[in-house]
Design an enzyme around this catalytic site. Structure first.
Site, PDB file in Angstrom:
ATOM      1  N   ARG A  81     -15.819  24.162   8.180  1.00  0.00           N
ATOM      2  CA  ARG A  81     -15.123  24.010   6.893  1.00  0.00           C
ATOM      3  C   ARG A  81     -16.091  24.345   5.760  1.00  0.00           C
ATOM      4  NH1 ARG A  81     -10.775  20.605   6.352  1.00  0.00           N
ATOM      5  NH2 ARG A  81     -10.830  21.360   4.205  1.00  0.00           N
ATOM      6  N   HIS A  87      -2.430  24.019   4.935  1.00  0.00           N
ATOM      7  CA  HIS A  87      -3.856  23.653   4.855  1.00  0.00           C
ATOM      8  C   HIS A  87      -4.676  24.912   5.153  1.00  0.00           C
ATOM      9  CE1 HIS A  87      -7.300  21.197   4.683  1.00  0.00           C
ATOM     10  NE2 HIS A  87      -7.176  20.459   5.755  1.00  0.00           N
ATOM     11  N   CYS A 147      -8.093  19.605  14.011  1.00  0.00           N
ATOM     12  CA  CYS A 147      -8.600  19.673  12.639  1.00  0.00           C
ATOM     13  C   CYS A 147      -9.330  18.388  12.251  1.00  0.00           C
ATOM     14  CB  CYS A 147      -7.470  19.974  11.676  1.00  0.00           C
ATOM     15  SG  CYS A 147      -6.127  18.771  11.758  1.00  0.00           S
ATOM     16  N   GLN A 173      -8.460  24.904   6.331  1.00  0.00           N
ATOM     17  CA  GLN A 173      -8.652  24.446   7.703  1.00  0.00           C
ATOM     18  C   GLN A 173      -8.447  25.593   8.687  1.00  0.00           C
ATOM     19  OE1 GLN A 173      -9.465  21.163   8.906  1.00  0.00           O
ATOM     20  NE2 GLN A 173      -9.861  22.474  10.658  1.00  0.00           N
ATOM     21  N   ASP A 192      -3.083  18.097  16.437  1.00  0.00           N
ATOM     22  CA  ASP A 192      -3.291  17.391  15.164  1.00  0.00           C
ATOM     23  C   ASP A 192      -2.558  16.050  15.280  1.00  0.00           C
ATOM     24  OD1 ASP A 192      -3.756  16.702  12.504  1.00  0.00           O
ATOM     25  OD2 ASP A 192      -2.168  17.981  11.704  1.00  0.00           O
ATOM     26  N   ARG A 252      -6.048  18.379  -3.231  1.00  0.00           N
ATOM     27  CA  ARG A 252      -5.327  17.872  -2.050  1.00  0.00           C
ATOM     28  C   ARG A 252      -4.145  17.067  -2.575  1.00  0.00           C
ATOM     29  NH1 ARG A 252      -7.591  15.201   3.363  1.00  0.00           N
ATOM     30  NH2 ARG A 252      -7.751  17.434   3.717  1.00  0.00           N
TER      31      ARG A 252
HETATM   32  N1   CP Z   1      -9.397  18.257   8.466  1.00  0.00           N
HETATM   33  C1   CP Z   1      -9.424  17.682   7.244  1.00  0.00           C
HETATM   34  O1   CP Z   1      -8.921  18.235   6.258  1.00  0.00           O
HETATM   35  O2   CP Z   1     -10.077  16.488   7.217  1.00  0.00           O
HETATM   36  P1   CP Z   1     -10.128  15.449   5.998  1.00  0.00           P
HETATM   37  O3   CP Z   1      -8.758  14.848   5.875  1.00  0.00           O
HETATM   38  O4   CP Z   1     -11.185  14.467   6.391  1.00  0.00           O
HETATM   39  O5   CP Z   1     -10.488  16.205   4.745  1.00  0.00           O
HETATM   40  N1  NVA Z   2      -1.487  17.061   9.305  1.00  0.00           N
HETATM   41  C1  NVA Z   2      -2.576  16.222   8.834  1.00  0.00           C
HETATM   42  C2  NVA Z   2      -3.815  17.028   8.635  1.00  0.00           C
HETATM   43  C3  NVA Z   2      -5.021  16.227   8.228  1.00  0.00           C
HETATM   44  C4  NVA Z   2      -6.229  17.073   7.991  1.00  0.00           C
HETATM   45  C5  NVA Z   2      -2.151  15.522   7.554  1.00  0.00           C
HETATM   46  O1  NVA Z   2      -1.548  16.164   6.681  1.00  0.00           O
HETATM   47  O2  NVA Z   2      -2.416  14.331   7.416  1.00  0.00           O
END
Ligand code: CP
Ligand code: NVA
Length: 315
Positions: free
Chosen positions: A295, A131, A267, A134, A227, A104
């Site tokens: 997930r 992502h 998400c 997701q 989101d 990430r």
């Molecule tokens: N939706 C998602 O990726 O959640 P987290 O940020 O908790 O991993």
């Molecule tokens: N768009 C959000 C998604 C989190 C799962 C972010 O990048 O923070």
């Protein structure tokens, strides 16, 4: 699945995406019976996190364990990555110890560099650009609810044109469904993403629309998706964004423009009272917690499939 890495939905064909959904349905059923295939027996998943996470961390770690393997959490603050060791060198080193790398990151180029220099599969667990895990879980959730993912499915994304939106747009182009995003002016998804997906749409029959009108987008939708308005890394913009985005809140009034049996998705994490109201999130159309659970199931499929292709990476 032919790809060696899952860096983006772009790595998959429409047929491969649908195959992930079919495989995940079987895997989830097996998991509920306590019969997880041990495809990761003796294998180690490295999980690099430059940003916080609840779902991604727990679902990947649990998934690796259920498949007979183990996972190592690597916060970039506590590793040499955080002190400037390069992404290529980190990729090379982690490949000597581990069998899969999930990351990430902020910049998507970090995912691309990991994939370039790792000799094991790399999975994007969220970048500022996309992502993919997701959106695979989201599509699986729609599929498991018995909805057909074809030209008749209208997905309305209401809010910030961000990493989630981009992965949805790529998925629509590949699989062939109708995707409409509604964002305030200046917060639309990237034009080049829309253009690329529209090229795919010529083959798949997808329709991809970008508007500034949330009610128009929600009209007759099968899925309403939202989101956060301020993604990770944009915390300083939060207060200004709340003012700009308020007309894009997913509330009962907006949901009533969609089909009566529409699915409401997010998400997560949600900012209740901002992009989604309590009433909608806890209401009868909401499937957000099934979506979160999925997930786990979809990522197990992804890890199993990528491990099948992993041998060719080392040679
Ligand atoms: N939706 C998602 O990726 O959640 P987290 O940020 O908790 O991993
Ligand atoms: N768009 C959000 C998604 C989190 C799962 C972010 O990048 O923070």
């Amino acid at each position: 699945m032919k790809t060696k890495h899952l860096t983006s939905i772009r790595d998959l064909s429409g047929a491969e995406i649908m195959d992930v959904l079919v495989q995940t349905k079987k895997l989830k059923a097996l998991s509920y019976k306590g019969k997880n295939p041990q495809a990761m027996k003796g294998k180690v998943l490295a999980m690099i996190f430059q940003k916080p996470s609840t779902r991604t961390r727990v679902s990947f770690e649990t998934g690796a364990f259920q498949l007979g393997g183990t996972a190592i959490y690597l916060s970039s603050h506590d590793t040499q990555l955080g002190r400037g060791e390069s992404v290529p060198d980190s990729a090379r080193v982690l490949s000597r110890f581990c069998d899969i790398i999930m990351a990430r990151v902020f910049g998507h180029s970090d995912i691309e560099n990991l994939a370039k220099y790792a000799t094991v599969p790399v999975i994007n667990g969220l970048s500022d650009f996309s992502h993919p895990c997701q959106i695979l879980a989201d599509l699986f959730t729609i599929y498991e609810k018995g909805r057909k993912i074809n030209k008749n499915l209208k997905v309305a994304y209401i809010g910030d044109g961000n990493n989630i939106t981009h992965s949805w747009i790529f998925a629509a182009g590949k699989v062939g469904f109708r995707f409409v995003s509604a964002s305030p002016s200046g917060y639309e998804p990237l034009k080049e993403v829309v253009e690329e997906a529209r090229r795919d749409a010529k083959k798949s029959g997808a329709v991809i629309e970008v508007t500034n009108d949330p009610v128009e987008a929600a009209k007759g939708a099968d899925v309403i998706y939202t989101d956060t308005w301020a993604s990770m890394g944009q915390e300083k913009e939060h207060d200004a964004r709340v003012k700009i985005f308020m007309p894009y809140q997913v509330n009962q009034r907006l949901v009533s423009s969609a089909k009566k049996d529409c699915l409401v998705m997010h998400c997560l994490p949600a900012h209740r009272g901002e992009e989604i109201t309590d009433e909608v999130m806890d209401g009868p159309n909401s499937i957000v917690f099934d979506e979160a659970e999925n997930r786990l199931h979809v990522q197990k499929t992804v890890m199993i499939e990528l491990l099948k292709n992993a041998v060719s990476l080392r040679s």
